[in-house]
Design an enzyme around this catalytic site. Structure first.
Site, PDB file in Angstrom:
ATOM      1  N   TYR A 130       0.831  -1.206   0.000  1.00  0.00           N
ATOM      2  CA  TYR A 130       0.000   0.000   0.000  1.00  0.00           C
ATOM      3  C   TYR A 130       0.869   1.261   0.000  1.00  0.00           C
ATOM      4  O   TYR A 130       2.006   1.241   0.460  1.00  0.00           O
ATOM      5  CB  TYR A 130      -0.941  -0.009   1.215  1.00  0.00           C
ATOM      6  CG  TYR A 130      -1.665  -1.331   1.351  1.00  0.00           C
ATOM      7  CD1 TYR A 130      -2.478  -1.806   0.322  1.00  0.00           C
ATOM      8  CD2 TYR A 130      -1.496  -2.126   2.486  1.00  0.00           C
ATOM      9  CE1 TYR A 130      -3.122  -3.034   0.428  1.00  0.00           C
ATOM     10  CE2 TYR A 130      -2.137  -3.371   2.596  1.00  0.00           C
ATOM     11  CZ  TYR A 130      -2.942  -3.811   1.553  1.00  0.00           C
ATOM     12  OH  TYR A 130      -3.566  -5.024   1.654  1.00  0.00           O
ATOM     13  N   THR A 202      -7.996   0.962  17.749  1.00  0.00           N
ATOM     14  CA  THR A 202      -8.766   1.076  18.991  1.00  0.00           C
ATOM     15  C   THR A 202      -9.599   2.349  19.034  1.00  0.00           C
ATOM     16  O   THR A 202     -10.098   2.743  20.076  1.00  0.00           O
ATOM     17  CB  THR A 202      -7.843   1.003  20.221  1.00  0.00           C
ATOM     18  OG1 THR A 202      -6.930   2.108  20.182  1.00  0.00           O
ATOM     19  CG2 THR A 202      -7.046  -0.294  20.244  1.00  0.00           C
TER      20      THR A 202
END
Length: 291
Positions: A130, A202
């Protein structure tokens, strides 16, 4: 930011936060760790990099400068992560600091239910597949997160001091300050041992594309440094709102995920065989608790 329990309900693009099956952080249970003899030591480039530390209103984040820094420093060489459980080369992108407003909690990951006053998370993206972290966040094997648990101590890690020395300049949401010549490698504790599992970011959108590596030793943060973190505010000088602390997500269910480790409990340590994996790590987890 709204309470983590509601993330998936507020925004349909955040539905993984509530419905995902590989969410982070998790509570690490020593007796459930799986020794994997194929796990290698983690490698992180040693050279220093420059970037910006910012109070985002939700978190404290250090972001590396893109390829070039100032005219004086010339082009910046990326810091790469490899080895460990990783099958690809990952490029360092940013550091997040999570901490509590009290010493009893603050870390996102916990060991046998025990939480630490703070946790540093070092993120990199898969630069072989990527082109940047935004693309990698949505894609398989896109991101690595290295979690370092912080214990209260009298003497802090030197690289951590480089970050906390700037906190006075980022007191309010939206503030940022330069940090020059930080060693990411220098933030790590002296250990080759870690635990690893497949999880998520998170914070929203809770993308399940993160390979987590949780190091088996803490580094140290002083009371003064924690105090400086706890003075940070979410809002601006006119409306400071609430303190920035307690910016951690509670533990998520592990479900059927394995947590692998490169700690070989069957080998002899100091000439004597470890009686059991459980007792050995239980001792380690408890030894972390001593103040």
């Amino acid at each position: 930011m709204e309470r983590p329990a509601f993330w998936g309900l507020i925004n349909p693009e955040w539905s993984l936060c509530n419905k995902g099956r590989r969410q982070s952080p998790v509570n690490l249970e020593p007796q459930r760790l799986l020794f994997d003899p194929n796990l290698r030591p983690l490698h992180i480039d040693k050279h220093r990099i420059s970037g910006t530390i910012a109070n985002t209103g939700h978190s404290v984040i250090f972001t590396v400068n893109n390829e070039t820094t100032t005219a004086y420093e010339g082009p910046q060489i990326p810091v790469n992560f490899s080895g460990g459980p990783l099958s690809y080369l990952y490029r360092f992108n940013e550091i997040h600091i999570h901490y509590g407003l009290h010493d009893q909690f603050g870390s996102e990951h916990s060991v046998e239910g025990y939480t630490f006053p703070a946790e540093i998370q070092i993120f990199g993206y898969n630069s072989q597949l990527y082109s940047n972290i935004s693309e990698a966040l949505n894609r398989a094997q896109g991101v690595v997160g290295i979690a370092i648990l912080l214990q209260l101590g009298d003497l802090s890690n030197a690289e951590l001091r480089m970050l906390t020395d700037q906190l006075e300049k980022i007191r309010f949401g939206g503030d940022e300050a330069p940090v020059r010549r930080l060693s990411v490698r220098g933030l790590l504790p002296e250990t080759d041992h870690y635990m690893t599992y497949e999880g998520s970011t998170t914070s929203p959108a809770c993308h399940e594309t993160v390979t987590w590596i949780v190091l088996n030793k803490p580094i140290y943060i002083t009371k003064q440094q924690l105090h400086a973190l706890r003075r940070l505010m979410q809002g601006g000088p006119d409306h400071p709102k609430a303190p920035l602390g307690n910016n951690f997500r509670p533990p998520q269910p592990l479900l059927h995920r394995p947590v692998r480790t490169n700690i070989d409990f069957r080998s002899k340590q100091n000439g004597k065989a470890c009686p059991s994996m459980y007792r050995d790590v239980h001792y380690k987890a408890n030894s972390w608790k001593q103040h």
